[in-house]
Enzyme design. Structure first.
Site, short mmCIF file in Angstrom:
data_model
loop_
_atom_site.label_atom_id
_atom_site.label_comp_id
_atom_site.label_asym_id
_atom_site.label_seq_id
_atom_site.Cartn_x
_atom_site.Cartn_y
_atom_site.Cartn_z
N ARG A 174 73.79 60.92 -10.36
CA ARG A 174 73.36 62.06 -9.52
C ARG A 174 73.78 63.26 -10.02
NH1 ARG A 174 73.66 57.80 -5.43
NH2 ARG A 174 75.51 58.78 -4.51
N ARG A 178 75.79 70.54 -17.12
CA ARG A 178 74.75 71.44 -17.68
C ARG A 178 75.45 72.36 -18.82
NH1 ARG A 178 73.11 73.54 -11.62
NH2 ARG A 178 71.97 71.47 -10.84
N ARG A 250 81.15 53.94 4.76
CA ARG A 250 82.04 55.16 5.26
C ARG A 250 81.50 56.08 5.93
NH1 ARG A 250 86.76 54.21 2.67
NH2 ARG A 250 87.19 56.42 2.33
N ARG A 280 86.74 68.11 1.21
CA ARG A 280 86.19 69.39 1.32
C ARG A 280 86.82 70.11 2.16
NH1 ARG A 280 79.57 68.44 0.94
NH2 ARG A 280 79.46 67.56 3.06
N GLU A 301 87.08 67.87 5.64
CA GLU A 301 86.62 66.48 6.09
C GLU A 301 87.38 65.32 5.21
OE1 GLU A 301 82.67 66.12 4.48
OE2 GLU A 301 81.77 68.01 5.38
N TYR A 349 70.95 54.89 1.36
CA TYR A 349 71.33 56.46 1.22
C TYR A 349 70.22 57.23 1.14
CZ TYR A 349 73.17 61.28 0.49
OH TYR A 349 73.38 62.43 0.68
N ASP A 351 68.34 61.36 1.06
CA ASP A 351 68.19 62.55 1.41
C ASP A 351 67.27 62.81 2.59
OD1 ASP A 351 70.16 63.57 -0.32
OD2 ASP A 351 68.79 63.45 -1.81
#
Length: 384
Positions: A174, A178, A250, A280, A301, A349, A351
């Site tokens: 995922r 680039r 988690r 983060r 976090e 999971y 989105d």
């Protein structure tokens, strides 16, 4: 003939399914244990600063599904938002996803795209790994040890609480690499954040005369009237009282702090070094760049294994969890009068856009089953 439906949970899944059934003329009750709708995409104004805060962590809506994009825009005004993530690693700030800027900065080079591609393939990537089986092997084959250890190893270890060599290779697929300077985290055509937050959007979805909403209400089987079909968006194992054991998740802990001014200059700053305990820092005023605030609200976090009273965020889905999931899913398929939906109900999971797509499809399948006089499925989207 109108039917009675009970949605357990007022997140995206329950709201979207409930709205579709209500629009079809059915009676819908929604019960929610929390004091708000929207599930983990709940947003609210911080009383101290006026900043719109993503209470359970940041959510950026992104999709290529035009119907889903039209759906959310029918219930909220979306403002364009591009997720540009930064990461602090080894005392420097880099751009994510790993792109040409990241590569040139990290290796102190000025490579063109074709040069960088050849450099990674010939001097970094481990081509001796033919079929990666773990996250670590996938990373080593894909980007090489240097980039992997700087940007992914420590972060992944903190996020998942185990060595990356113990995680499946599919997780890394995922994360794009680039060979241009595009630092947009997502590829999707449609990207944005609702101007008044996600909670207002979900409230709009639930605003229908055939929907009755009750907050601060823990589900009680006695609430299910005769002939009522339940849509359960809580944890799959929770429906059975966790009697076979708990599926692993988690969870996240958030450490709030404020700052007078601009703390980090971006919405999301990852921390790749394993020595830094947080994964983060999010600065929430940057999720609404159309607003202006003198102060700032930030959250550190921390990721850890979920305990029974914690909010489950990320399903672990390792070998032990999948074995237990198989047993729970088999039992669920034998249940009558209940359908398991959403992230928790299917232990996957998802989105936000996929959650809404599946909810729309589930509602349509339900209406089709009613029309045909057939059984409403326990799963519209199998957990395995």
């Amino acid at each position: 003939m109108a039917r009675d439906f009970l949605m357990v949970g007022a997140g995206l899944s329950g709201a979207v399914v409930g709205r579709a059934l209500a629009e079809a003329g059915h009676r819908v009750r929604v019960v929610e244990a929390r004091d708000h709708v929207g599930g983990n995409c709940h947003t609210r104004r911080d009383p101290e600063t006026g900043i719109m805060v993503h209470v359970y962590g940041p959510h950026i809506f992104h999709t290529d599904d035009e119907e889903v994009w039209d759906y959310v825009n029918a219930h909220a005004r979306f403002r364009p938002y591009m997720n540009r993530v930064k990461t602090t690693a080894r005392g420097e700030v880099f751009s994510l996803p790993v792109n040409l800027h990241t590569i040139n900065q990290f290796f102190r080079r000025t490579m063109r795209p074709d040069e960088a591609r050849a450099f990674i393939a010939e001097q970094q990537a481990d081509r001796s790994i033919l079929e990666p089986h773990s996250f670590e092997e996938q990373a080593l084959r894909f980007i090489g040890r240097d980039l992997y250890e700087a940007f992914f190893k420590g972060y992944t270890q903190k996020q998942w609480g185990c060595a990356p060599s113990e995680l499946p290779a599919s997780i890394l697929k995922r994360l794009p690499l680039r060979f241009n300077y595009d630092d947009n985290y997502f590829f999707h055509r449609f990207q944005g954040i609702p101007e008044e937050g996600y909670t207002a959007m979900v409230e709009g979805i639930l605003d229908h005369p055939n929907i009755a909403l009750r907050l601060n209400t823990v589900f009680d089987p006695a609430q299910v009237g005769e002939g009522t079909h339940v849509f359960w968006s809580g944890p799959l194992d929770g429906w059975f009282g966790y009697d076979l054991g708990r599926l692993g998740y988690r969870t996240l802990d958030f450490e709030r702090f404020t700052y007078r001014g601009d703390y980090q200059g971006c919405a999301v700053m990852n921390y790749g070094d394993v020595e830094v305990p947080w994964t983060r820092i999010t600065e929430h005023k940057h999720f609404a760049p159309w607003e202006h605030h003198a102060g700032s609200v930030c959250y550190r976090e921390y990721s850890r294994a979920a305990r029974p009273d914690d909010i489950p965020y990320y399903p672990i889905r390792q070998v032990a969890e999948k074995a237990l999931l198989t047993d729970y899913a088999a039992r669920a398929r034998k249940e009558r009068g209940v359908s398991f939906i959403g992230r928790l109900g299917t232990y996957r999971y998802l989105d936000m856009d996929v959650t809404i797509r599946e909810a729309l499809d589930s509602a349509r399948a339900t209406l089709a089953a009613l029309k045909q006089g057939s059984r409403i499925p326990a799963f519209f989207h199998p957990p395995l």
